[in-house]
Design an enzyme around this catalytic site. Structure first.
Site, short mmCIF file in Angstrom:
data_model
loop_
_atom_site.label_atom_id
_atom_site.label_comp_id
_atom_site.label_asym_id
_atom_site.label_seq_id
_atom_site.Cartn_x
_atom_site.Cartn_y
_atom_site.Cartn_z
N LYS A 177 15.86 22.68 61.31
CA LYS A 177 17.07 22.46 60.51
C LYS A 177 16.77 21.64 59.27
CE LYS A 177 20.79 23.18 63.80
NZ LYS A 177 21.97 22.63 64.47
N LYS A 205 15.43 34.49 67.00
CA LYS A 205 16.67 34.29 67.77
C LYS A 205 17.88 34.79 66.98
CE LYS A 205 18.73 30.26 67.75
NZ LYS A 205 19.17 28.87 67.93
N LYS A 214 23.79 32.39 63.87
CA LYS A 214 24.82 32.51 62.83
C LYS A 214 24.23 32.20 61.45
CE LYS A 214 26.57 27.83 63.63
NZ LYS A 214 25.99 27.29 64.83
P1 TYM Z 1 25.12 26.03 69.92
O1 TYM Z 1 26.53 25.84 69.50
O2 TYM Z 1 24.09 26.25 68.88
O3 TYM Z 1 25.02 27.21 70.95
C1 TYM Z 1 25.89 27.29 72.08
C2 TYM Z 1 25.13 27.86 73.26
O4 TYM Z 1 24.62 29.16 72.96
C3 TYM Z 1 23.25 29.23 73.27
N1 TYM Z 1 22.61 30.18 72.34
C4 TYM Z 1 21.94 31.28 72.70
N2 TYM Z 1 21.68 31.81 73.91
C5 TYM Z 1 20.98 32.97 73.93
N3 TYM Z 1 20.56 33.61 72.82
C6 TYM Z 1 20.80 33.13 71.58
N4 TYM Z 1 20.39 33.78 70.50
C7 TYM Z 1 21.54 31.91 71.49
N5 TYM Z 1 21.96 31.15 70.44
C8 TYM Z 1 22.61 30.10 70.99
C9 TYM Z 1 22.74 27.82 73.12
O5 TYM Z 1 21.55 27.61 73.86
C10 TYM Z 1 23.90 27.02 73.63
O6 TYM Z 1 23.84 26.89 75.03
N6 TYM Z 1 23.70 21.34 70.82
C11 TYM Z 1 24.41 22.48 71.37
C12 TYM Z 1 25.84 22.14 71.73
C13 TYM Z 1 25.95 20.98 72.63
C14 TYM Z 1 25.69 20.95 74.03
C15 TYM Z 1 25.96 19.62 74.43
C16 TYM Z 1 25.27 21.92 74.94
C17 TYM Z 1 26.37 19.73 72.26
N7 TYM Z 1 26.36 18.92 73.35
C18 TYM Z 1 25.80 19.23 75.77
C19 TYM Z 1 25.11 21.52 76.26
C20 TYM Z 1 25.35 20.20 76.66
C21 TYM Z 1 24.46 23.57 70.33
O7 TYM Z 1 24.41 23.32 69.16
O8 TYM Z 1 24.67 24.81 70.84
#
Ligand code: TYM
Length: 334
Positions: free
Chosen positions: A116, A198, A201
């Site tokens: 990032k 991956k 967005k």
């Molecule tokens: P975020 O918002 O980027 O993504 C949400 C969830 O989607 C999963 N994910 C994917 N899984 C499979 N293939 C993909 N291409 C893919 N892209 C995203 C992510 O692994 C995630 O589970 N930091 C986290 C949000 C968060 C969180 C937490 C999660 C904040 N606090 C506490 C668990 C526990 C995030 O930005 O996810």
């Protein structure tokens, strides 16, 4: 909360175009199924969202839309705690204590921070750096047992475990050490236009990314353009990243095994296969899109849900923060 049941926690960030198919398959699409077996706490990570630049009006709109979409994906606010991260100040309070128990070196090793900061060289803010500490606080403040996430969050989960163990070592056993709950199939959905990356967005080529709120025509169009390979076999194999990704998506969406999907398309052409994957994805997402629209038209209901969600979230988390304050040696406020 049922004391006999384990606690599941997961959050997802709001974004302008709704959740991606990767978010859905890797994480949020699985949350609903866990609601009967576990105590579940699910939320919109709006605090994390401001680690990159946000327009305040857009952020508010996108966050509400993400909340409605989380419910539309199958979260029942009567069964689960469904809330906004920013509505529970305990996350930020525990974040500080954990930050003081996290090393600069271990945060420097986080690959997401490196990626990032390379993407946003003009905004390498301290929040972006300490992002995984807040994520650890999200998890530990509820003493979560299991955290359903995609593979890209595994390193952050490891950090949360390390911080919990370190705190327990210094201050005496306190935090539950959480386990990642990563799906066997679909933990990393790849971009349709570059299946070595991956699905995300922030993908430059938007044809690579399916959104849960995309309409049927858009979904079919994107799948038709999906990159495959030059041989013509629909088989999961090394070096066939595009086909492997499509087989994975098809198998998760239809609840068939990859082998069953291979057998179904044996001898068929890539064009027909891509269309079939597009069709099943569009059919799966259509009712979610409708439910999202219905919920977005009922703001009073959404408000009731997230207000109650915040209260439930606070009542669990406050106990942890009060005890953690005592553990580290702050004078009792009462
Ligand atoms: P975020 O918002 O980027 O993504 C949400 C969830 O989607 C999963 N994910 C994917 N899984 C499979 N293939 C993909 N291409 C893919 N892209 C995203 C992510 O692994 C995630 O589970 N930091 C986290 C949000 C968060 C969180 C937490 C999660 C904040 N606090 C506490 C668990 C526990 C995030 O930005 O996810």
């Amino acid at each position: 909360m049922d004391k006999e049941k384990k606690l599941i926690l997961s959050l997802i960030q709001p974004s302008a175009k709704s959740f991606t198919l990767g978010n859905y398959i890797g994480s949020v699409g699985n949350w609903g199924k866990l609601q009967d077996e576990y105590n579940c706490v699910y939320g919109i990570a709006d605090l994390h969202a401001i680690t990159v630049k946000q327009d305040p009006v857009e952020l508010r709109k996108n966050s509400l839309s993400a909340y409605a979409l989380m419910l539309a994906c199958g979260i029942d606010p009567e069964k689960s705690v469904a809330f906004f991260q920013s509505h529970n100040k305990c996350h930020a309070e525990l974040n500080w204590i954990l930050a003081c128990n996290t090393q600069f070196g271990e945060l420097s090793r986080m690959t997401q921070f490196k990626d990032k900061s390379a993407k946003h060289p003009d905004n390498i803010n301290a929040g972006l750096f300490t992002y995984p500490v807040l994520m650890a606080a999200d998890i530990l403040v509820y003493n979560a047992d299991l955290v359903p996430v995609g593979i890209d969050q595994k390193q952050h989960l490891e950090l949360a475990r390390n911080v919990a163990q370190r705190f327990n070592y210094v201050y005496g056993d306190f935090f539950k050490v959480p386990e990642a709950y990563i799906p066997k199939v679909g933990a990393k959905i790849m971009s349709l236009t570059d299946p070595t990356k991956k699905m995300s967005k922030s993908d430059e080529n938007q044809n690579g990314c399916i959104y849960v709120l995309d309409d049927k025509d858009t979904i079919i169009r994107k799948f038709k353009k999906a990159v495959t390979d030059s041989d013509a076999e629909i088989k999961f194999a090394e070096g066939k990243d595009g086909i492997n990704n499509l087989l994975t998506i098809y198998s998760v969406i239809t609840s068939k095994t990859v082998e069953e999907a291979e057998a179904e398309f044996s001898g068929k052409g890539y064009g027909e296969f891509k269309l079939a994957v597009g069709e099943v994805v569009a059919d799966k997402l259509a009712p979610i899109r409708e439910e999202h629209a219905r919920l977005m038209a009922d703001k009073a209901y959404l408000k009731k849900c997230y207000t109650e969600g915040a209260m439930k979230a606070q009542s669990i988390a406050q106990r942890t923060v009060t005890k953690a304050y005592r553990k580290v040696g702050f004078v009792d406020a009462r």
